[in-house]
Design a protein around this motif. Sequence first.
Motif, short mmCIF file in Angstrom:
data_model
loop_
_atom_site.label_atom_id
_atom_site.label_comp_id
_atom_site.label_asym_id
_atom_site.label_seq_id
_atom_site.Cartn_x
_atom_site.Cartn_y
_atom_site.Cartn_z
N MET A 243 0.81 -1.22 0.00
CA MET A 243 0.00 0.00 0.00
C MET A 243 0.84 1.27 0.00
SD MET A 243 -3.04 -0.99 -0.33
CE MET A 243 -3.92 0.54 -0.03
N SER A 244 2.13 1.16 0.34
CA SER A 244 3.00 2.34 0.29
C SER A 244 3.14 2.89 -1.12
CB SER A 244 4.39 1.97 0.84
OG SER A 244 4.32 1.62 2.19
N PHE A 245 2.90 2.04 -2.11
CA PHE A 245 3.03 2.46 -3.52
C PHE A 245 1.67 2.51 -4.22
CE2 PHE A 245 6.86 0.17 -2.20
CZ PHE A 245 7.83 1.10 -2.47
N TYR A 246 0.60 2.39 -3.43
CA TYR A 246 -0.74 2.31 -4.03
C TYR A 246 -1.30 3.71 -4.28
CZ TYR A 246 -5.54 0.70 -4.72
OH TYR A 246 -6.78 0.43 -5.25
N GLY A 247 -1.77 3.94 -5.49
CA GLY A 247 -2.37 5.22 -5.83
C GLY A 247 -1.35 6.34 -6.01
N MET B 184 -14.50 5.00 5.30
CA MET B 184 -14.86 5.86 4.16
C MET B 184 -15.43 7.19 4.64
SD MET B 184 -16.52 3.11 1.50
CE MET B 184 -16.80 4.40 0.30
N GLN B 185 -16.19 7.15 5.70
CA GLN B 185 -16.81 8.39 6.21
C GLN B 185 -15.77 9.34 6.80
OE1 GLN B 185 -19.66 6.70 8.92
NE2 GLN B 185 -21.27 6.52 7.37
N PHE B 186 -14.72 8.77 7.40
CA PHE B 186 -13.70 9.61 8.03
C PHE B 186 -12.73 10.23 7.02
CE2 PHE B 186 -14.55 6.93 11.93
CZ PHE B 186 -15.15 7.96 12.63
N ASP B 187 -12.66 9.67 5.81
CA ASP B 187 -11.74 10.20 4.81
C ASP B 187 -12.38 11.38 4.07
OD1 ASP B 187 -9.72 10.57 2.91
OD2 ASP B 187 -10.64 9.14 1.54
N GLN B 188 -11.96 12.58 4.41
CA GLN B 188 -12.51 13.78 3.78
C GLN B 188 -11.80 14.12 2.47
OE1 GLN B 188 -15.21 15.48 4.99
NE2 GLN B 188 -15.32 13.84 6.50
N SER B 189 -10.70 13.45 2.17
CA SER B 189 -9.94 13.75 0.96
C SER B 189 -10.58 13.13 -0.28
CB SER B 189 -8.50 13.26 1.09
OG SER B 189 -8.45 11.84 1.10
N GLY B 190 -11.43 12.13 -0.09
CA GLY B 190 -12.07 11.46 -1.22
C GLY B 190 -11.22 10.41 -1.89
N ASN C 199 -0.28 14.96 -6.31
CA ASN C 199 -0.27 14.69 -7.75
C ASN C 199 -1.55 14.02 -8.23
OD1 ASN C 199 2.37 15.69 -7.95
ND2 ASN C 199 3.25 13.68 -7.42
N ASP C 200 -2.53 13.94 -7.37
CA ASP C 200 -3.79 13.27 -7.71
C ASP C 200 -4.76 14.30 -8.26
OD1 ASP C 200 -6.22 11.96 -7.80
OD2 ASP C 200 -5.91 10.87 -5.95
N PRO C 201 -5.10 14.24 -9.55
CA PRO C 201 -5.98 15.25 -10.13
C PRO C 201 -7.37 15.26 -9.51
CG PRO C 201 -5.59 13.45 -11.68
CD PRO C 201 -4.65 13.26 -10.55
N GLU C 202 -7.89 14.09 -9.13
CA GLU C 202 -9.22 14.04 -8.52
C GLU C 202 -9.23 14.77 -7.18
OE1 GLU C 202 -10.97 10.18 -8.26
OE2 GLU C 202 -10.29 9.56 -10.24
#
Length: 436
Positions: free
Chosen positions: A190-194, A394-400, A199-202
Amino acid sequence: MDVFLQAVVVLGAVIIGVRFGSIGLGICGGGGLMILNQVFGLRPTGAPVDVILIILAVVIAASAMQAAGGIDFMVRIAERIIRANPKRIVFIAPLVTWFFSFLAGTANIVQALQPVIYEVSYSSRVRPERSMTVSAIAAQQSLVASPVAACTAALLGLLGSSGSNMTLGQIMMVTVPSTLIAVLITSCVMSFYGKELDNDPEYLQRLKDGLVLPPKPIEHKELPKTAAWSAIIFVLGVVFAVVAGFFPEMRTPSTGKPIGMGVFLQMSMLAAAFLILIICRPQMKKALESSVLRAGISAIIVIFGLAWMADTFISAHKAAWIASMGQYLQNYPILFAVICFFASSFLASQAATVRAIMPIGIALGLTPATLVGLYPSVNGTSFFPASGPVISTMQFDQSGTIKIGNYVLNHSFMVPMLVATTSATLIAFAFSRILL
């Protein structure tokens, strides 16, 4: 044809129960049991009383600890550890959630830690999806290693009722190192995931549109003075039971015959609850209303109805299954792990899976050591994004960054769950061959 119709009844009860959720699975299992008896004439086996009593004893002690502030005390310690290592959050947070879920016997403790994990990840510019998803999965992985988790109680009771001398300590010798190693492997992946957060356009678009909120400061209420003592007493009760598993003389009264591990674990947890009650004086009303008690009673009801129905169906056809599939599964036991994995994904409960599916393995001639080695495969509960830790994360992640894809199964938890469960099962299976 009768066997086919009986299987339809069993599967139908499970499907309907899953739709109702929570205790609905156990209630529908009880309905299916009555149909198997009255319509098909199957003789009911004994209810899984041993497992129910183990879970009940653990839940009594844990709810008393929670009422005394012990779980909140453990969460505060975990929070300090996570905040002290912000740059290594993808490794530290999962290890912390594994350890504290291991001590508490429930993965729900991760819900109290996810706001902290999100805050530290976001402030360190680490993609929250990486640390938060693997932390949720790590909490679930720890349950098969925890001596006070409902699924471990179910396995211990099942092995005891089948005549096995497998102890709690022997189970932990396999499951503790295998799940810990699996968590570390998953953290590496997961350290390399996403994409990196900046740099994430979304994410950048959500930030531009004002949809990303900065982490809110976490407020803490004052803990009772006895909170630390309640946690210490509970942990010591667990340690005492585990040590007794390695030293049978601790479980041997004057009669000379050792007390079974299941019974001794019940005694240890009730004794811990007694000491918490006397020393910490928690309000019993809080214990009755605690989330730990509600989750434990729900697990008991599910196991009571579902496991009783499954045991009755399996016992009625044990001889035929051994003749047709026993040799094949003994030669390729890893296939049984696949069955357990998909059953857990459907039942959404490690404990229910152990009590409903593991008896099939016993009926087919798999040894207790093999079943312990395949035990981590019941951690497929996040295959569908519907479990409590998954939804709350999912609810706690405000970054999307944590999301469910258009195809439902391509959600953020799929990769860490598959990596962790697969590696834990393979490692545990290898350990069981060496240690048991």
